[in-house]
Design a protein around this motif. Structure first.
Motif, PDB file in Angstrom:
ATOM      1  N   ARG B 112      48.312 -62.029   9.137  1.00  0.00           N
ATOM      2  CA  ARG B 112      48.176 -63.472   9.600  1.00  0.00           C
ATOM      3  C   ARG B 112      47.133 -63.187  10.953  1.00  0.00           C
ATOM      4  NH1 ARG B 112      52.344 -67.653   9.414  1.00  0.00           N
ATOM      5  NH2 ARG B 112      51.559 -67.923   7.059  1.00  0.00           N
ATOM      6  N   ASP B 113      47.757 -62.854  11.589  1.00  0.00           N
ATOM      7  CA  ASP B 113      47.312 -62.222  13.070  1.00  0.00           C
ATOM      8  C   ASP B 113      45.823 -62.020  13.039  1.00  0.00           C
ATOM      9  OD1 ASP B 113      49.463 -63.071  14.735  1.00  0.00           O
ATOM     10  OD2 ASP B 113      50.169 -60.468  14.743  1.00  0.00           O
ATOM     11  N   VAL B 114      45.576 -61.051  12.771  1.00  0.00           N
ATOM     12  CA  VAL B 114      43.728 -60.475  12.169  1.00  0.00           C
ATOM     13  C   VAL B 114      43.401 -61.973  12.232  1.00  0.00           C
ATOM     14  CG1 VAL B 114      42.128 -59.148  11.849  1.00  0.00           C
ATOM     15  CG2 VAL B 114      45.313 -58.523  12.741  1.00  0.00           C
ATOM     16  N   SER B 115      44.019 -61.755  10.667  1.00  0.00           N
ATOM     17  CA  SER B 115      42.485 -63.224  10.324  1.00  0.00           C
ATOM     18  C   SER B 115      42.947 -64.601  11.293  1.00  0.00           C
ATOM     19  CB  SER B 115      42.974 -63.448   8.547  1.00  0.00           C
ATOM     20  OG  SER B 115      44.583 -63.472   8.077  1.00  0.00           O
ATOM     21  N   THR B 116      44.332 -64.903  12.342  1.00  0.00           N
ATOM     22  CA  THR B 116      44.110 -65.926  12.660  1.00  0.00           C
ATOM     23  C   THR B 116      42.636 -65.869  13.633  1.00  0.00           C
ATOM     24  OG1 THR B 116      45.887 -65.977  11.917  1.00  0.00           O
ATOM     25  CG2 THR B 116      45.237 -67.748  13.548  1.00  0.00           C
ATOM     26  N   PHE B 117      42.602 -64.599  14.277  1.00  0.00           N
ATOM     27  CA  PHE B 117      41.965 -63.761  15.535  1.00  0.00           C
ATOM     28  C   PHE B 117      40.546 -64.178  15.026  1.00  0.00           C
ATOM     29  CE2 PHE B 117      39.478 -61.172  17.733  1.00  0.00           C
ATOM     30  CZ  PHE B 117      39.454 -61.143  19.080  1.00  0.00           C
ATOM     31  N   VAL B 118      40.407 -63.515  13.404  1.00  0.00           N
ATOM     32  CA  VAL B 118      39.078 -63.656  13.340  1.00  0.00           C
ATOM     33  C   VAL B 118      37.768 -64.779  12.970  1.00  0.00           C
ATOM     34  CG1 VAL B 118      37.317 -63.266  11.229  1.00  0.00           C
ATOM     35  CG2 VAL B 118      38.829 -61.816  11.973  1.00  0.00           C
ATOM     36  N   ALA B 119      39.156 -66.133  12.817  1.00  0.00           N
ATOM     37  CA  ALA B 119      38.446 -67.397  12.250  1.00  0.00           C
ATOM     38  C   ALA B 119      38.578 -68.172  13.632  1.00  0.00           C
ATOM     39  CB  ALA B 119      39.888 -67.448  10.847  1.00  0.00           C
ATOM     40  N   LYS B 120      39.288 -68.523  13.652  1.00  0.00           N
ATOM     41  CA  LYS B 120      39.824 -68.865  14.911  1.00  0.00           C
ATOM     42  C   LYS B 120      38.618 -68.246  16.438  1.00  0.00           C
ATOM     43  CE  LYS B 120      43.817 -71.935  14.422  1.00  0.00           C
ATOM     44  NZ  LYS B 120      44.675 -71.837  14.533  1.00  0.00           N
ATOM     45  N   GLU B 121      38.774 -66.903  16.701  1.00  0.00           N
ATOM     46  CA  GLU B 121      37.969 -66.471  18.263  1.00  0.00           C
ATOM     47  C   GLU B 121      37.011 -66.055  17.687  1.00  0.00           C
ATOM     48  OE1 GLU B 121      39.275 -67.245  20.927  1.00  0.00           O
ATOM     49  OE2 GLU B 121      41.570 -67.885  20.309  1.00  0.00           O
ATOM     50  N   LEU B 122      36.138 -65.313  16.699  1.00  0.00           N
ATOM     51  CA  LEU B 122      35.274 -64.378  17.397  1.00  0.00           C
ATOM     52  C   LEU B 122      34.118 -65.539  15.777  1.00  0.00           C
ATOM     53  CD1 LEU B 122      36.150 -60.758  15.450  1.00  0.00           C
ATOM     54  CD2 LEU B 122      35.371 -61.693  17.547  1.00  0.00           C
ATOM     55  N   ALA B 123      34.886 -66.029  14.449  1.00  0.00           N
ATOM     56  CA  ALA B 123      33.971 -67.083  14.147  1.00  0.00           C
ATOM     57  C   ALA B 123      33.157 -67.817  15.176  1.00  0.00           C
ATOM     58  CB  ALA B 123      34.488 -67.134  12.626  1.00  0.00           C
TER      59      ALA B 123
END
Lengths: 393, 160
Positions: B112-123
């Protein structure tokens, strides 16, 4: 019940292995031994070579080859030996592919030895020359080379060993276990003695690729007038890290190679076919892989030599092969005592120098076919051992 | 000389300067000087430890994220790459040839940490037009070091 003692040949029963074999057996069964004891590279065989072996199997190249070995391999050997050591052989009549350098030594000695013929063997050196000579009915004449000469063979030593019955000189350089090499000027002096006489040189050059510090291997066969009186023995085990493939070769004058080939033909038929195909690739494309291994050996060599000297075990710089041969005389122990006690108390395996002939007494052989970390750990334990030894005295 | 030193240190960052000096054939202080100089020039960027996280009781998840990016007029991909590199969650950022533009390795404690980071920060970065996240399931080799069980030495302790 059958009496095996009557069955077995006296000459074989008299052969070593002596007490030292017991020590090896103990070392080889002991667990968690930090060994500096092996005589073979730690690197995997270069991938290109393995692939060539596999490809030959896939193509079902699994028949006998010619007794002398595949023609294409002999041609590669011819051009390799010329390129590396500047000796020009004829692939058809002067090259024989054998089962390791070992078979080549055996067949060469057998091919020239009449009962009572003398074969000169400089020691300390690899253990096979003397038993092979005896089995062939020959008489080994040992020269004890000296630490102060860096274990090189000198002209004077050679002259004092030559008699009317001398058939051959074994020239085991670069040397296992001493790491000694014979440079051009050293060989010139030996050649000068031999040119006037009917004495064959069996030059065991299995470690030829492993020389250090800018010293390139020189084959005695490349000196003027020496090719006609030399059988050069080499192989793939050490240089290409191919010990298990069991492949070597002998190059020499056609009349000698022809007779050696007869023995090879009856005893062996031909060297393993898969190994021969793999070896072609080794000679064609592996200079870079060999150079990489050499660089790694050189780093280890420097660390281990300095390590022994720092521990107070005098160790001269070995210029060839992959062994250090430090003196343990300062401990007051014999080589065997030293190695046994070290093995039991610190679980470090070294080989006592006298395993390679009496003149190896007072030294131990340490192989550096191990990672730097492994070598450092072994040195550390040897240091502890020496300290405890000092406390006791 | 520098290349020799680097080759030794690349293999084992903890190799002693004394051992380097022995192998290269210079003094220890010369080795130290050479290393300091390479650090100052940015040739040597740091020393880290290769850890097999599966062997410690610690949650760790990594993913490779392929990003499609609209390059900026002047600085191409630099600006967005440098921006992404600033996140502590990001282990590496590389400009790629082929299907994607940037490849980013992100590490977190949980999926979840990683997917949240991708969704909220990178994307959400303006110039990022697409992301494709691939979670790493098992590492067999890291930085040239095998993480599988070490090969045992098949050789006997002593052979002549």
């Amino acid at each position: 019940m059958i009496n095996y003692d009557k069955i077995l040949a006296d000459s074989v029963k008299e052969m070593k292995p002596s007490g030292i074999r017991k020590f090896f057996d103990i070392a080889n069964t002991m667990k968690d031994v930090i060994s500096l004891g092996v005589g073979e590279p730690d690197f995997p065989t270069p991938r290109a070579v393995r692939t060539a072996g596999i490809r030959s199997l896939e193509l079902a190249k699994t028949k006998y080859t010619a007794n002398r070995g595949l023609e294409s391999l002999r041609q590669e050997i011819q051009s390799y030996v010329y390129r590396k050591y500047n000796i020009q052989y004829d692939a058809a009549s002067e090259v024989l592919v054998t089962v390791g350098g070992s078979e080549a030594i055996d067949a060469a000695v057998r091919a020239i030895t009449n009962p009572g013929d003398e074969i000169i063997i400089p020691e300390p050196s690899y253990v096979c020359y003397e038993p092979i000579t005896r089995l062939s009915g020959g008489v080994p004449v040992v020269i004890n080379t000296r630490a102060e000469n860096d274990f090189k063979l000198t002209k004077e030593e050679l002259l004092s060993a030559i008699t009317e019955r001398t058939k051959a000189l074994i020239l085991p350089y670069p040397c296992n276990p001493t790491g000694a090499i014979m440079e051009r000027e050293d060989l010139e002096k030996i050649a000068e003695v031999l040119r006037k006489r009917d004495i064959l040189v069996i030059s065991d050059e299995i470690y030829a690729e492993l020389t250090f510090g800018g010293a390139r291997h020189v084959s005695i066969a490349s000196l003027e007038g020496m090719k006609e009186r030399t059988v050069v023995i080499n192989g793939f085990s050490k240089a290409f890290s191919m010990t298990g493939w069991r492949l070597g070769y002998a190059c020499g004058p056609a009349p000698i190679i022809k007779e050696i080939t007869k023995i090879h033909q009856y005893a062996i038929m031909c060297a393993p076919t898969t190994s021969q195909y793999a070896a072609i690739e080794a000679l064609r494309s592996c200079d870079e892989a060999v150079a990489g291994m050499l660089e790694e050996y050189d780093a280890r060599r420097k660390i281990i030599v300095k390590g022994f000297n720092d521990l107070g075990l005098e160790c001269r710089e070995p210029k060839g092969a992959f062994y250090a041969f430090p003196s343990i005389k300062s401990t007051g122990l014999s080589s065997e005592e030293f190695c046994q006690r070290l093995l039991y108390s610190k679980k470090v395996a070294l080989v006592p120098g006298d395993a390679f002939g009496e003149s190896g007494e007072g030294h131990v052989r340490a192989s550096y076919c191990y990672s730097l970390a492994h070598i450092k750990e072994a040195l550390k334990r040897i240091g502890e051992f020496l300290e405890e030894l000092g406390d006791k005295r | 000389m520098n290349r020799k030193i680097l080759r030794l240190m690349e293999n084992d960052a903890r190799i002693s300067t004394a051992d380097i000096a022995t192998v290269v054939g210079i003094s220890e202080s010369e080795v130290e000087e050479a290393i300091r100089a390479m650090e100052a020039e940015g040739i040597i960027r740091g020393y880290k430890t290769i850890i097999d996280r599966e062997r410690i009781d610690e949650n760790s998840v990594s993913a490779t994220i392929e990003l499609k990016v609209v390059p900026k007029a002047e600085r191409g991909f630099e600006e967005v790459a440098e921006r992404i590199a600033l996140y502590p969650e990001v282990e590496s950022v590389s400009l790629m040839s082929g299907g994607c533009d940037l490849s980013v390795v992100v590490t977190g404690k949980t999926f979840r940490d990683v997917s949240t980071f991708v969704a909220k920060e990178l994307a959400t970065i303006d110039s990022v037009t697409a992301t494709a996240t691939q979670f790493i399931m098992k590492r067999y080799k890291d930085h040239g070091v095998l993480l599988t069980d070490e090969e045992t030495d098949e050789r006997e302790a002593i052979s002549l």
